[in-house]
Design a protein around this motif. Sequence first.
Motif, PDB file in Angstrom:
ATOM      1  N   VAL A  64      -1.121   3.563   7.213  1.00  0.00           N
ATOM      2  CA  VAL A  64      -1.608   4.191   8.109  1.00  0.00           C
ATOM      3  C   VAL A  64      -0.966   4.858   9.286  1.00  0.00           C
ATOM      4  N   ILE A  65      -0.606   3.679  10.053  1.00  0.00           N
ATOM      5  CA  ILE A  65       0.772   3.736  11.469  1.00  0.00           C
ATOM      6  C   ILE A  65       1.886   4.311  11.262  1.00  0.00           C
ATOM      7  N   TYR A  88      -3.090   3.513  -1.655  1.00  0.00           N
ATOM      8  CA  TYR A  88      -2.580   2.770  -3.089  1.00  0.00           C
ATOM      9  C   TYR A  88      -2.501   1.215  -2.922  1.00  0.00           C
ATOM     10  N   MET A  89      -3.707   0.061  -3.456  1.00  0.00           N
ATOM     11  CA  MET A  89      -3.160  -0.956  -3.208  1.00  0.00           C
ATOM     12  C   MET A  89      -2.841  -1.727  -4.558  1.00  0.00           C
ATOM     13  N   THR A 143      -2.845  12.461   6.210  1.00  0.00           N
ATOM     14  CA  THR A 143      -4.038  11.128   5.750  1.00  0.00           C
ATOM     15  C   THR A 143      -4.980  11.745   5.495  1.00  0.00           C
ATOM     16  N   ILE A 144      -5.825  13.173   5.771  1.00  0.00           N
ATOM     17  CA  ILE A 144      -6.372  13.704   5.825  1.00  0.00           C
ATOM     18  C   ILE A 144      -7.058  13.779   3.950  1.00  0.00           C
ATOM     19  N   ALA A 161       0.818  -1.255   0.281  1.00  0.00           N
ATOM     20  CA  ALA A 161       0.200  -0.090  -0.615  1.00  0.00           C
ATOM     21  C   ALA A 161       0.724   1.609  -0.400  1.00  0.00           C
ATOM     22  N   VAL A 162       0.255   2.417  -0.806  1.00  0.00           N
ATOM     23  CA  VAL A 162       1.045   3.882  -0.398  1.00  0.00           C
ATOM     24  C   VAL A 162       0.495   4.495  -0.527  1.00  0.00           C
ATOM     25  N   ILE A 163       0.123   5.511   0.496  1.00  0.00           N
ATOM     26  CA  ILE A 163      -0.890   6.903   0.821  1.00  0.00           C
ATOM     27  C   ILE A 163      -0.109   7.676   0.611  1.00  0.00           C
ATOM     28  N   VAL A 164      -1.084   8.466  -1.183  1.00  0.00           N
ATOM     29  CA  VAL A 164      -0.141   9.740  -1.665  1.00  0.00           C
ATOM     30  C   VAL A 164      -1.120  11.134  -1.285  1.00  0.00           C
ATOM     31  N   LYS A 165      -0.926  11.627  -1.277  1.00  0.00           N
ATOM     32  CA  LYS A 165      -1.825  13.268  -1.042  1.00  0.00           C
ATOM     33  C   LYS A 165      -0.988  14.611  -1.825  1.00  0.00           C
TER      34      LYS A 165
END
Length: 170
Positions: free
Chosen positions: A85-86, A99-100, A93-94, A30-34
């Motif tokens: 998320v951790i 992406y997963m 993150t808001i 997973a990748v968190i992108v903003k």
Amino acid sequence: MERIDKINYYLEIADTVLKRATCLRRNYGAVIVKNDEIISTGYTGAPRGRQNCINLGFCAREKLNIKSGEKYELCRSVHAEQNAVISAARKDTIGATLYMVGRDAKTGEVLDYIDSCSMCKRVVINAGIDKVIVKDKNAKCGYKVIDVKDWIDYDEVLEEKVKAIMEGKE
């Protein structure tokens, strides 16, 4: 050479992240992108300091013949979404997108159906993530976009509990 679009670019990064995963059944990255910036990454694996299934040589859920999607409390792994998320600050993150990619640990094939478990959905909702985009080999564009608002509006845990009570199973 054709330039890759941004969605598939981030999915390819998630696919690379999953190569660190340690599950013997299914691996996810997973990748968190903003704002077009990578905030964090995560993959499936045992909590820090504990033995991974690949090191132990067995999966407890597999030994117990537990079907996919059931009894996650018996899984050693922290899921990819949870780890991403951790590793991120909530302020980042808001409004972000997660992406997963998921692959079968034995065959390496992209999984046909990728969805977060109910526990991960709660974590993603609480993190304030707006969208989850998953690699989907059956989709024409190669991915599926999930609006997290749909997870908020439909609480499958409540639905399952109500159904069980109505059927006299609880």
